[in-house]
Design an enzyme around this catalytic site. Structure first.
Site, short mmCIF file in Angstrom:
data_model
loop_
_atom_site.label_atom_id
_atom_site.label_comp_id
_atom_site.label_asym_id
_atom_site.label_seq_id
_atom_site.Cartn_x
_atom_site.Cartn_y
_atom_site.Cartn_z
N GLU A 148 0.78 -1.29 0.06
CA GLU A 148 0.10 0.08 0.02
C GLU A 148 0.82 1.25 0.04
O GLU A 148 0.79 1.99 0.89
CB GLU A 148 -1.01 0.11 1.42
CG GLU A 148 -2.00 -0.94 1.24
CD GLU A 148 -3.04 -1.04 2.20
OE1 GLU A 148 -2.73 -0.52 3.13
OE2 GLU A 148 -4.05 -1.73 2.08
N GLU A 313 -6.52 -8.28 -0.54
CA GLU A 313 -6.92 -8.09 0.95
C GLU A 313 -8.32 -7.79 0.94
O GLU A 313 -8.76 -6.92 0.46
CB GLU A 313 -6.12 -7.12 1.61
CG GLU A 313 -4.67 -7.45 2.02
CD GLU A 313 -3.78 -6.20 2.75
OE1 GLU A 313 -4.65 -5.41 3.76
OE2 GLU A 313 -2.70 -6.02 2.59
C1 GLA Z 1 -4.13 -2.95 4.83
C2 GLA Z 1 -2.74 -3.21 5.41
C3 GLA Z 1 -2.93 -4.54 5.88
C4 GLA Z 1 -3.60 -4.46 7.29
C5 GLA Z 1 -4.82 -3.87 6.84
C6 GLA Z 1 -6.09 -3.90 8.21
O1 GLA Z 1 -4.93 -3.26 3.89
O2 GLA Z 1 -2.21 -3.71 4.00
O3 GLA Z 1 -1.51 -4.83 6.50
O4 GLA Z 1 -3.18 -3.22 7.94
O5 GLA Z 1 -4.99 -2.86 6.21
O6 GLA Z 1 -7.28 -3.54 7.61
#
Ligand code: GLA
Length: 670
Positions: A148, A313
Site C-alpha cells: 500500500e 486483501e
Molecule cells: C491494510 C494493510 C494490512 C492491514 C489491513 C488492516 O490493507 O495492507 O497490513 O493493516 O489494512 O485492515
C-alpha cells in the site's frame, strides 16, 4: 500469476509471528480450507535482516518449502513498507517529515521517506537479496512489492526531487508560474530554489502547487516500486510482479497511471459502510480495479494482454467503522467475495490468515480467529474455499458492462483543495453516487479513465470530473457526436489540467456538448435540499443554468432558482448529452440514470431480479455465467435458467436464493 487455472484463495500469512508447531497446524488448516495462495513476508524486514547486511533466510526457506510441499503457492512480498529500527537510527535523514516540519520516528510502520537515497538503496538491497534466493523457488507465484504505497514526506530530499519533477513537467519557471497562477498573493517564483513542497503555511495554499505535489508523489512512489520490480523481473522474467493499492475515499497514488507498470492490478478493500452500503462499496471497488487494469494494458500498449486484477486483501470478519469494530453477519464475507469474482477478480485474498496475540492489529479479523478453527469464521472460510473451486471455469471471461463511469485521481485531489465553494466536494463520493444509482437499477458498469476507448459503452457518465484537459473535452465530444450518450454532473469540466477555472461559463470543457452555460454556483448547506419539478430533491449543490440549445428535463421548484433548469438534455451530433446541475436524491438519481440508459439502448443485467438481488453477467466464448447475490434477509426468487455451479443443480425457470445466499448459473447460449 504463475498459478494453475482456477481462482486464487488465501491471504496474508505471517509465520514470523509464530513458532514452527503453529506453521504445521496452519498448513493443515489451509489445506482444509482449500487455500492455494498466501502472501508471505509483508513487514518481515527486521526478521529477514536483523542487522545491516546480515540476512536470516533460514526460517523463510522452511516456510516456502513447507507451503510448496503442501501445494500452496506464494505471493512473496518485499518487506520495504517497514524498515527495521536499526535502519532509521543509521539514516535519520530517511525518516519522513510532516508538512509542519515534524520528523517522525520508528515505532509503527511505513516510517520512511521514499525520496531518501538511503531508503531507496536499502529497499533495493533487500529486494535483490530476496530475488537472488527465491526467484526460482517452485512455490513462487507472484512478487508482491511493498504494501500500500502512500505515505508522504516534506524533507529536503523530497523538496529536491519535487523541483526536478517540476522542471521536467513545466520546462521553465515562467510556465510553472502560469500553471500555478502565482501572480495571485505574490507567489511568483524567480529561482527554482524558492520552490518547496507544500509545507504548512499561514492561510490557504496554492491549488496548482498542491495538485502537482500529489502527482509528483504518486510518480515518486511509482519509481520506488518500478526499481524493485525491475530487479525482481531480471532475476526471473516469468514471475509476475505487482503491488497492492489501498482503496477507499483516500487515494494516495493514481492507480490508473500505475496500472501499466504492474502485471496485475491488486486492491485491498475494506468497505466501511454497514447496513447495505458495504455491498455498493464492494461493487464499486471491483469495478474500479477492473477499470484500472483495462486502462493499464492499453496504456502499456498491450491491449491483447488480459486486464487481470486480484482482490489482494479484504476482511474475513470485523471491520472498523468509526472506531468501533463491526461484525460481518454470516454469509456476508462470501457474498462480498463473490461480488469481486463476479466482476473479474482472479481470486479472493484476506488480511489475514491467523489473528496474532499481540501487535497493533491484534483485534483485526482473520480466517483463523483468536478462538481458533472451531469457529464460525473458519467454517465460513472452508465453505468459501469450496465455492471458489467450483467457479474456476469462469476464468477471465469479460464482464457485461454497457455503461462507463469516468474516474480520475487528479480530479479527486483537486476537489479536495482549500478555497473551493463547498467543503463537501468529493469526486470519489460523486462517482460512488452515480455508480450506486446504476447498481441499484441493475446496470453493469465499467469504470474508465478520461480518454479510454469507449468500446461498446453506450452511455458515459462523468460524475464531478472537475479537471478536463482539451483532450478530455474532445473525447466526450467525439463520443456523443458519433451517436453515444453522456450524462455529465455538476462540477465536471470546470477547470483545466492545472486546476485553473475555464472562463466564459461552466462547465467550460463541455458547454457545447451539453448545450448549457452555467452562470452561478449555489452550494447548499449541509442537510438542506432543493425541490425538483416532477418530485425528488437535489442536495449539496445547485446552479444557475442558462439553456444554449438543451431542453429542460427537470427544474428547480422553489427558492431563488425556482423554475430554472436543474436537469437538461441536448442532442449533439448523432448523440444525446444530459446535464445534472445538482446531486439528486438516490431515488431520483436512479430514475434519471435509468431513463438515460434506456434511451441509450441499455437494459439491466437481469430485469426481473427483485430489489436487493445483485446480478452480474460474464460472457466467454460459447458460454455465459450469471452471478446472483441476495443481499436481503429474506429468500428471493429470480426468473433464470442454467446450471448452478455452486450446487450443481439444474435450474429450469426460477432460482430460489436463500436469505443472504448466492447462485452462479452457467447459462445456455444459443
Ligand atoms: C491494510 C494493510 C494490512 C492491514 C489491513 C488492516 O490493507 O495492507 O497490513 O493493516 O489494512 O485492515
Amino acid at each position: 500469476m504463475r498459478c494453475d487455472g482456477g481462482l486464487r484463495y488465501g491471504g496474508d500469512y505471517n509465520p514470523e509471528q509464530w513458532p514452527v508447531e503453529v506453521w504445521r497446524e496452519d498448513v493443515a488448516l489451509m489445506r482444509r480450507a482449500r487455500v492455494n495462495l498466501v502472501t508471505v513476508g509483508v513487514f518481515a524486514w527486521s526478521r529477514l535482516e536483523p542487522e545491516p547486511g546480515r540476512h536470516t533466510f533460514d526460517w523463510l526457506d522452511q516456510v516456502l518449502d513447507l507451503l510448496h510441499d503442501n501445494g500452496i503457492r506464494v505471493a512473496l512480498a518485499t518487506p520495504t513498507a517497514s524498515p527495521p529500527p536499526w535502519f532509521s537510527l543509521a539514516h535519520p535523514d530517511a525518516l519522513p517529515v510532516t508538512a509542519d516540519g515534524v520528523r517522525l520516528h520508528h515505532g509503527s510502520r511505513d516510517t520512511y521517506c521514499a525520496a531518501a537515497p538511503a531508503y531507496r538503496a536499502a529497499a533495493r538491497q533487500i529486494a535483490a537479496a530476496l530475488a537472488d534466493r527465491y526467484a526460482h523457488h517452485p512455490a513462487l507465484a507472484l512478487w508482491h512489492v511493498h504494501n500500500e504505497y502512500g505515505t508522504t514526506c516534506h524533507c529536503a530530499h523530497t523538496a529536491r526531487a519535487f523541483r526536478r519533477w517540476l522542471a521536467e513537467r513545466h520546462g521553465d519557471l515562467d510556465t510553472l508560474n502560469a500553471a500555478w497562477s502565482t501572480s495571485f498573493w505574490s507567489q511568483h517564483y524567480t529561482d527554482w530554489a524558492q520552490v518547496d513542497t507544500p509545507r504548512a503555511t499561514q492561510y490557504l495554499a496554492n491549488p496548482g502547487h498542491l495538485l502537482d505535489f500529489r502527482r509528483f508523489w504518486s510518480d515518486t512512489l511509482l519509481a520506488a516500486y518500478a526499481e524493485q520490480r525491475d530487479l525482481l523481473r531480471a532475476a526471473n522474467p516469468t514471475v509476475p510482479v505487482t503491488t497492492n493499492h489501498v482503496l477507499g475515499d483516500w487515494v494516495p497514488v493514481d492507480p490508473g497511471r500505475w496500472a501499466a507498470e504492474v502485471d496485475l492490478v491488486a486492491i485491498d478493500h475494506y468497505p466501511d459502510a454497514v447496513d447495505g452500503g458495504a455491498e455498493e462499496q464492494t461493487a464499486l471497488a471491483a469495478d474500479l480495479a477492473r477499470g484500472w487494469a483495462r486502462h493499464g494494458v492499453r496504456r502499456a500498449g498491450s491491449p491483447d494482454r488480459p486486464a487481470a486484477w486480484l482482490l489482494m486483501e479484504s476482511a474475513p470478519n470485523q471491520i472498523h467503522t468509526g472506531g468501533r469494530m463491526h461484525t460481518k453477519e454470516p454469509g456476508r464475507m462470501a457474498r462480498h467475495s463473490l461480488s469481486h469474482v463476479a466482476r473479474g477478480s482472479r481470486g479472493v485474498m484476506f488480511f489475514q490468515w491467523r489473528a496474532p496475540a499481540g501487535g497493533a492489529e491484534r483485534f483485526h479479523s482473520a480466517l483463523v480467529p483468536h478462538a481458533g478453527p472451531d469457529s464460525r469464521v473458519f467454517r465460513e472460510a472452508i465453505h468459501l474455499g469450496e465455492m471458489l473451486e467450483r467457479l474456476s471455469e469462469v476464468g477471465d471471461a469479460p464482464v457485461d458492462a454497457p455503461v462507463a463511469i469516468a474516474w480520475d485521481a487528479a480530479s479527486g485531489w483537486a476537489l479536495g483543495h482549500p478555497g473551493m465553494p463547498s467543503p463537501w466536494l468529493d469526486h470519489h463520493a460523486e462517482v460512488a453516487a452515480a455508480h450506486r444509482a446504476l447498481w441499484r437499477a441493475g446496470f453493469g458498469c465499467d469504470i474508465v479513465l478520461p480518454g479510454d476507448p469507449l468500446d461498446g459503452h453506450r452511455l458515459l457518465v462523468l460524475p464531478a470530473l472537475y479537471l478536463a484537459s482539451d483532450a478530455t473535452g474532445d473525447w466526450v465530444r467525439q463520443h456523443v457526436h458519433g451517436g453515444g450518450h453522456v450524462a455529465v454532473t455538476w462540477l465536471s469540466g470546470v477547470a483545466d489540467d492545472h486546476a485553473r477555472v475555464r472562463l466564459g461559463g461552466h462547465p467550460g470543457a463541455f458547454r457545447d456538448v451539453l448545450g448549457v452555460r452555467v452562470e452561478e454556483f449555489h452550494p447548499l448547506a449541509d442537510g438542506t435540499t432543493v425541490p425538483l419539478s416532477g418530485g425528488g430533491t437535489g442536495r449539496l449543490w445547485a446552479e444557475t443554468v442558462r439553456l444554449a440549445g438543451a431542453e429542460v428535463v427537470a427544474s428547480y421548484a422553489g427558492g431563488m432558482l425556482d423554475g430554472m433548469p436543474a436537469v437538461t438534455r441536448h442532442r449533439f451530433g448523432a448523440g444525446t448529452a444530459w446535464y445534472l446541475s445538482t446531486r439528486p436524491d438516490d431515488a431520483t438519481y436512479g430514475r434519471l440514470m435509468t431513463e438515460a440508459a434506456r434511451a441509450a439502448g441499455v437494459t439491466p443485467v437481469c430485469p426481473a431480479a427483485p430489489s436487493g438481488v445483485e446480478a452480474v453477467r460474464r460472457r466467454g466464448a460459447g458460454a455465459s455465467w450469471l452471478f446472483l447475490l441476495n443481499h436481503t434477509d429474506r429468500p428471493q426468487r429470480v426468473p433464470a435458467a442454467g446450471v448452478d455451479l455452486l450446487t450443481g443443480a439444474t435450474i429450469d425457470t426460477e432460482v430460489r436464493l436463500p436469505a443472504g445466499g448466492a447462485a452462479v448459473l452457467r447459462e445456455a447460449v444459443g
